[in-house]
Design a protein around this motif. Sequence first.
Motif, PDB file in Angstrom:
ATOM      1  N   ARG A 214       6.433  31.583  34.721  1.00  0.00           N
ATOM      2  CA  ARG A 214       7.482  32.487  35.177  1.00  0.00           C
ATOM      3  C   ARG A 214       6.915  33.777  35.742  1.00  0.00           C
ATOM      4  O   ARG A 214       7.659  34.625  36.218  1.00  0.00           O
ATOM      5  CB  ARG A 214       8.416  32.823  34.015  1.00  0.00           C
ATOM      6  CG  ARG A 214       9.187  31.624  33.540  1.00  0.00           C
ATOM      7  CD  ARG A 214      10.221  32.053  32.537  1.00  0.00           C
ATOM      8  NE  ARG A 214      10.911  30.908  31.982  1.00  0.00           N
ATOM      9  CZ  ARG A 214      11.745  30.989  30.957  1.00  0.00           C
ATOM     10  NH1 ARG A 214      11.954  32.143  30.386  1.00  0.00           N
ATOM     11  NH2 ARG A 214      12.349  29.922  30.501  1.00  0.00           N
ATOM     12  N   GLY A 215       5.589  33.956  35.637  1.00  0.00           N
ATOM     13  CA  GLY A 215       4.980  35.168  36.171  1.00  0.00           C
ATOM     14  C   GLY A 215       5.055  36.347  35.222  1.00  0.00           C
ATOM     15  O   GLY A 215       4.617  37.434  35.551  1.00  0.00           O
ATOM     16  N   THR A 216       5.622  36.142  34.033  1.00  0.00           N
ATOM     17  CA  THR A 216       5.740  37.252  33.097  1.00  0.00           C
ATOM     18  C   THR A 216       4.424  37.522  32.369  1.00  0.00           C
ATOM     19  O   THR A 216       4.255  38.557  31.755  1.00  0.00           O
ATOM     20  CB  THR A 216       6.832  36.971  32.054  1.00  0.00           C
ATOM     21  OG1 THR A 216       6.631  35.659  31.530  1.00  0.00           O
ATOM     22  CG2 THR A 216       8.198  37.024  32.687  1.00  0.00           C
ATOM     23  N   GLU A 218       1.585  38.131  33.727  1.00  0.00           N
ATOM     24  CA  GLU A 218       0.902  39.249  34.373  1.00  0.00           C
ATOM     25  C   GLU A 218       1.385  40.564  33.769  1.00  0.00           C
ATOM     26  O   GLU A 218       0.595  41.479  33.523  1.00  0.00           O
ATOM     27  CB  GLU A 218       1.176  39.207  35.877  1.00  0.00           C
ATOM     28  CG  GLU A 218       0.321  40.190  36.636  1.00  0.00           C
ATOM     29  CD  GLU A 218       0.556  40.143  38.131  1.00  0.00           C
ATOM     30  OE1 GLU A 218       1.335  39.288  38.588  1.00  0.00           O
ATOM     31  OE2 GLU A 218      -0.047  40.967  38.819  1.00  0.00           O
ATOM     32  N   ASN A 219       2.681  40.625  33.531  1.00  0.00           N
ATOM     33  CA  ASN A 219       3.261  41.817  32.941  1.00  0.00           C
ATOM     34  C   ASN A 219       2.730  42.027  31.524  1.00  0.00           C
ATOM     35  O   ASN A 219       2.331  43.115  31.125  1.00  0.00           O
ATOM     36  CB  ASN A 219       4.777  41.633  32.908  1.00  0.00           C
ATOM     37  CG  ASN A 219       5.499  42.953  32.828  1.00  0.00           C
ATOM     38  OD1 ASN A 219       4.941  43.950  32.409  1.00  0.00           O
ATOM     39  ND2 ASN A 219       6.748  42.954  33.236  1.00  0.00           N
ATOM     40  N   ALA A 222      -0.736  43.236  31.447  1.00  0.00           N
ATOM     41  CA  ALA A 222      -0.898  44.617  31.891  1.00  0.00           C
ATOM     42  C   ALA A 222      -0.504  45.595  30.793  1.00  0.00           C
ATOM     43  O   ALA A 222      -0.730  46.787  30.910  1.00  0.00           O
ATOM     44  CB  ALA A 222      -0.064  44.864  33.144  1.00  0.00           C
TER      45      ALA A 222
ATOM     46  N   ARG B  50      -5.243  44.739  40.683  1.00  0.00           N
ATOM     47  CA  ARG B  50      -5.418  44.103  39.373  1.00  0.00           C
ATOM     48  C   ARG B  50      -6.739  44.493  38.715  1.00  0.00           C
ATOM     49  O   ARG B  50      -6.832  44.573  37.492  1.00  0.00           O
ATOM     50  CB  ARG B  50      -5.353  42.582  39.520  1.00  0.00           C
ATOM     51  CG  ARG B  50      -3.934  42.072  39.695  1.00  0.00           C
ATOM     52  CD  ARG B  50      -3.924  40.597  39.967  1.00  0.00           C
ATOM     53  NE  ARG B  50      -2.564  40.066  39.993  1.00  0.00           N
ATOM     54  CZ  ARG B  50      -2.274  38.826  40.342  1.00  0.00           C
ATOM     55  NH1 ARG B  50      -3.228  37.985  40.694  1.00  0.00           N
ATOM     56  NH2 ARG B  50      -1.028  38.399  40.339  1.00  0.00           N
ATOM     57  N   TYR B  83       2.279  49.484  35.819  1.00  0.00           N
ATOM     58  CA  TYR B  83       1.940  48.506  36.858  1.00  0.00           C
ATOM     59  C   TYR B  83       3.176  47.695  37.195  1.00  0.00           C
ATOM     60  O   TYR B  83       3.799  47.102  36.326  1.00  0.00           O
ATOM     61  CB  TYR B  83       0.823  47.588  36.339  1.00  0.00           C
ATOM     62  CG  TYR B  83       0.496  46.417  37.235  1.00  0.00           C
ATOM     63  CD1 TYR B  83       0.339  46.579  38.610  1.00  0.00           C
ATOM     64  CD2 TYR B  83       0.317  45.148  36.703  1.00  0.00           C
ATOM     65  CE1 TYR B  83       0.022  45.497  39.423  1.00  0.00           C
ATOM     66  CE2 TYR B  83      -0.005  44.063  37.501  1.00  0.00           C
ATOM     67  CZ  TYR B  83      -0.148  44.247  38.865  1.00  0.00           C
ATOM     68  OH  TYR B  83      -0.455  43.184  39.666  1.00  0.00           O
ATOM     69  N   THR B  85       4.416  44.542  39.203  1.00  0.00           N
ATOM     70  CA  THR B  85       3.866  43.352  39.853  1.00  0.00           C
ATOM     71  C   THR B  85       4.637  43.034  41.126  1.00  0.00           C
ATOM     72  O   THR B  85       5.792  43.420  41.299  1.00  0.00           O
ATOM     73  CB  THR B  85       3.962  42.148  38.910  1.00  0.00           C
ATOM     74  OG1 THR B  85       5.318  42.018  38.478  1.00  0.00           O
ATOM     75  CG2 THR B  85       3.088  42.342  37.694  1.00  0.00           C
ATOM     76  N   LYS B  87       5.684  40.101  42.152  1.00  0.00           N
ATOM     77  CA  LYS B  87       6.823  39.254  41.807  1.00  0.00           C
ATOM     78  C   LYS B  87       7.438  39.851  40.547  1.00  0.00           C
ATOM     79  O   LYS B  87       6.727  40.275  39.647  1.00  0.00           O
ATOM     80  CB  LYS B  87       6.294  37.843  41.528  1.00  0.00           C
ATOM     81  CG  LYS B  87       7.348  36.813  41.230  1.00  0.00           C
ATOM     82  CD  LYS B  87       6.721  35.416  41.131  1.00  0.00           C
ATOM     83  CE  LYS B  87       7.661  34.425  40.514  1.00  0.00           C
ATOM     84  NZ  LYS B  87       7.656  34.409  39.053  1.00  0.00           N
ATOM     85  N   SER B  89       8.491  40.516  37.096  1.00  0.00           N
ATOM     86  CA  SER B  89       7.831  39.862  35.961  1.00  0.00           C
ATOM     87  C   SER B  89       8.392  40.308  34.618  1.00  0.00           C
ATOM     88  O   SER B  89       7.702  40.292  33.617  1.00  0.00           O
ATOM     89  CB  SER B  89       6.334  40.109  36.021  1.00  0.00           C
ATOM     90  OG  SER B  89       6.076  41.484  35.877  1.00  0.00           O
TER      91      SER B  89
END
Lengths: 380, 311
Positions: A214-216, A218-219, A222, B50, B83, B85, B87, B89
């Motif tokens: 779902r791309g979460t 990356e969050n 971070a 990143r 940050y 992103t 997309k 997120s």
Amino acid sequence: MSPLNGFSLSRWWSIVLKEFLQLRRDRLTFAMIVGIPLVQLTLFGYAINTDPRHMPTAVISADHSEMTRTMIASMKTSGYFDIVAELPDEEAGRAALARGEVQFILNIPAGFTRGVLRGERPALLVEADATDPMATGMALASIDRLAAVVAAKDLTGPLAFLAAGQAPFDVRVHRLYNPEGITQYNIIPGLMGVILTMTMVLMTGLAITKELERGTMENLLAMPVRPFEVMTGKIVPYIAIGLIQATIIVLAARIAFRIPFAGSVVMLYVAVLLFVAANLTVGITLSSLAKNQLQAMQMTFFYFLPNILLSGFMFPFQGMPSWARFIGNLLPLTYFNRLTRGIFLKGNGWWDLWPNLWPLMVFTVVVMTVAVKFYRRTLD
Amino acid sequence: MSDGYAIDVSGLNKHFGDKHVVKDVSLRVRRGEILGFLGPNGSGKTTTIRMMCGLLKPDSGSGTCLGFDIRRDSGQIKRRVGYMTQKFSYWDDLTIRENLDFVARMYDMPDRSGAVGRTLTGLGLTDRANQLTGTLSGGWKQRLALAACLLHDPELLLLDEPTAGVDPGARRDFWEELQRLSAAGISVLVSTHYMDEAERCHKLAYLSEGRLLAQGTSQEVIATQGLITWAIHGGNLSNLSETLQRLPGVEQTVLFGAMLHVSGRDGELLERTLRATASGTGFRMEKVDTGLEDVFIYKMKQSAKESGPGA
């Protein structure tokens, strides 16, 4: 309207080609296509044996004579029994059965030989751990023939009259823990581990890949959160789910299947807790190895297969060759099966359970270490 | 050394397999400054961002982010950086309030419910706080994402194409917010494809194929290229554009609807060519200031020419 109306061979072929190309690049699916038949064939063909032989047997003998030696020797040659220990008394025998160290006890009473020679038809006692009726059935059937074998060998010449007519001695069989040989008594407690394995590994298996897909992720990466916090944090809700599942199964076992419950509820929940933790660490490890949810599900299936077949759930553990028992001994379900059956049917105490508790703890710690090591700290 | 710099990195390199995606990138962003990060798709902007916030480890190079080493102190950096992103997120299956609450807990905010409440009020989402985030429109998701990455009062914002797919009104609001933040001392690194957004940045950095080709204010970036640009108005400009491209002195033509920008480095040659080709044919032409867009299209073509196709 025929489905073939306006059928285009070239369009159809483009679909076929696309599927092949995608399949070829999906390595894990490809590995499954090749691997599953091989694994299944190996396991069913070589590892699984519904007529298990060489089962550990202990002898309690208060009488040592030519005749008892013949008795023991013929038990060995039947192939079903491996004499692994000589125990001093009944109490030691029961303890060995409770811990699952032996499957059978041959108990020869004092004065047995003299009794036979006097034509008193004394009795031999065979005690069996009948938790799994499949494991003991054939072996016990073979015991009845032993009296005749002994008679034919040792009661010859002037003693031949003793062998004529009725058997010269009785063999009494005690089926312990599951005297009526009810299959459910064995299956239902075992099913508990199977269900927990499937749901726990699958649900946590998806836990991290879901974030990735779902791309979460990356969050999450971070943010200032540590891998150990993510992993253990994701596991905790499933521990609760596992305990609820276990409760449902215990209630069903008692109410619907009328499975006896000889042990302690506290011990059962301790065992469930350790087992759930072990499975969740497997799930979270698979989840950090897999690239997406589909892969995580495929890996779960791979993990599930040997668990079903080699843990002693479906087929007798003692009946498997040593390499299969070695694999079985690496799986938490093997230990959990022994724990649930021990608690439900045998009424095991802490001391009896311990040999199957500590491997779960070791497993959890080792796998968790691997999981934290493989957790993605970055998107590399 | 890094006093006064929110970002100070040099010689950053990153490979993915045998692809060299970031090549010797050195960047400096002063505190309170907005740096616009420009470049075509796949030029390495996201990878560079990143690396600065610890999501990727650089293969080589070093530097600091808010005074912390980008290799060693990624934990410290993460705590002080917001940050956003490329997309969206945040969690679609959590409500708006639950997402903000999660973020506030992640950063150990002392007054969590207060901070979440203020953010919701600021967004004007108080009465929709219990709505699932997945049901929000693109513009609202973007505003929520910005608010969420500001929740822990970061000193530096890293925004990766924050306005992609957002309507002009929302974009304008977004940039006004960025300018307010910058005035309050927060440093911003923002990547974008929009030239009007680039004009709003204090400094620009242009990345192409992993290499930093230009850095400075927009005037500086334009000046270094030494391009002279003429604007031509009239009908059937696309034919004229094709003709001009083959003529001496014309290095680039860019069509903006009813106007054609023609640029070249040799001003005299360009003017002669234009006068010979386009005058007296119903076209109206004038010399104009070279815009950022002209410069970036020019740089993009140049770097494509240098590396050749497929390199």
